[in-house]
Design a protein around this motif. Sequence first.
Motif, PDB file in Angstrom:
ATOM      1  N   GLY A 277      12.046 -45.427 -52.731  1.00  0.00           N
ATOM      2  CA  GLY A 277      10.871 -43.640 -53.185  1.00  0.00           C
ATOM      3  C   GLY A 277      11.282 -42.867 -52.899  1.00  0.00           C
ATOM      4  N   ILE A 278      12.558 -42.910 -52.495  1.00  0.00           N
ATOM      5  CA  ILE A 278      12.904 -41.375 -52.047  1.00  0.00           C
ATOM      6  C   ILE A 278      12.566 -40.372 -52.504  1.00  0.00           C
ATOM      7  N   TYR A 283       6.145 -41.679 -51.382  1.00  0.00           N
ATOM      8  CA  TYR A 283       7.071 -41.925 -50.446  1.00  0.00           C
ATOM      9  C   TYR A 283       6.595 -41.228 -48.934  1.00  0.00           C
TER      10      TYR A 283
END
Length: 407
Positions: A277-278, A283
């Motif tokens: 989820g960067i 995130y």
Amino acid sequence: MNCRHCNHKLTHVFCDLQTCPPSNAMVKPEMINHPETYFPLKVFVCENCWLVQVDELEKADAIFNSEYTYFSSYSTSWLKHAKEYTDYMMQRFGYNENSLVVEVASNDGYLLQYFKEKNIPVLGVEPTANTAEAAQERGVESIVDFFGSRLAGDKLEGKADLILGNNVLAHVPDINDFVKGIKIALKPNGVNTFEFPHLLQLVAKNQFDTIYHEHFSYLSLTTLISVFEKQGLEIFDVQQLTTHGGSLRIFTKHKEDKGKAIEPTVANMLQKEKEAGITTLEYYQGFQAKVDKIKYDFIEFLIQQKRAGKKVIGYGAAAKGNTLLNYSGIKGNDMLQFVVDASPFKQNKLLPGSRIPVVGKEEIEKNKPDYIIIFPWNLQTEIAGQLDYIKNWGAKFVIAIPELTIF
């Protein structure tokens, strides 16, 4: 504040560690009655390129000055890592006496000494004069300056077969100009490698103490693909390392160099970051709460031991320890008597902010503490092995990150 890579306006706060002095700005005893300068330590994430970053409030030339106290050679495990890197690169790329290996942020010559032993010409670029002097004494030629497009154009244009940098990318305020310098200095078929703590590990393992003013950026492969492409360089391989709590080593080349295939490792790591989820704001949310829990647990531990009449000391006058101490509001040696460090360049000084005294290893046996807090937790195996004798009087080790652990 705008993003130092893509210039996008920054609005999303990843983590706010309030204010503290620079983490390696040790206080000399004669300056004990003088004030220190505190700077905000607030970390933002760019929603355009996903670079995580702090503002350059304390200028790089003020941090990396002639009184810089970090000398790489005082860690035996780091020296071993440097030697293994040298052997690996020699085997993979076949450097010889006609090659030139350049290290950016070469410190005290801890790594280039191993290339030199193999009769490979080397050159270090290091802005801190005292560490560069130590390198020169090892026979490692060093330029005392900051690396960037100016220096590369003046002294290194097209000369380097290998340019390497370990834990330097995060220290660069102008990351675009820095990488432009790599493009200028690298031979047409040259290779560049960088090692850096991986943002994925920082978030997963609550490594907030790796955030300090020297670290302007906190890096992912996703972001670095963009940074290097902008300067005409291409990442063709990436390796995962255990160093510094989990790092990446990237290999880059000129985009025009078609002789090196792009390894599947690049796409694999990009996919891993995407799945984590960067590239979503979600995130980065919730990290502050994890940071605060570590802070409260650490303070509670110190208070409990103080009330129980136990002796607590620290080991390793590391920058990460200073982030933890300052964010926890620890002042003076009331709850933490002193911190031991193997480096004579840190001994007989005071930690920035907390003003806790730094002493040599001989003070451990003299004082026989009940607990030793290992601040450089990434070296806990090495340090616990060296200090195994504390078990003779029943003492225990403590680390605060990723969670408070006593062993």
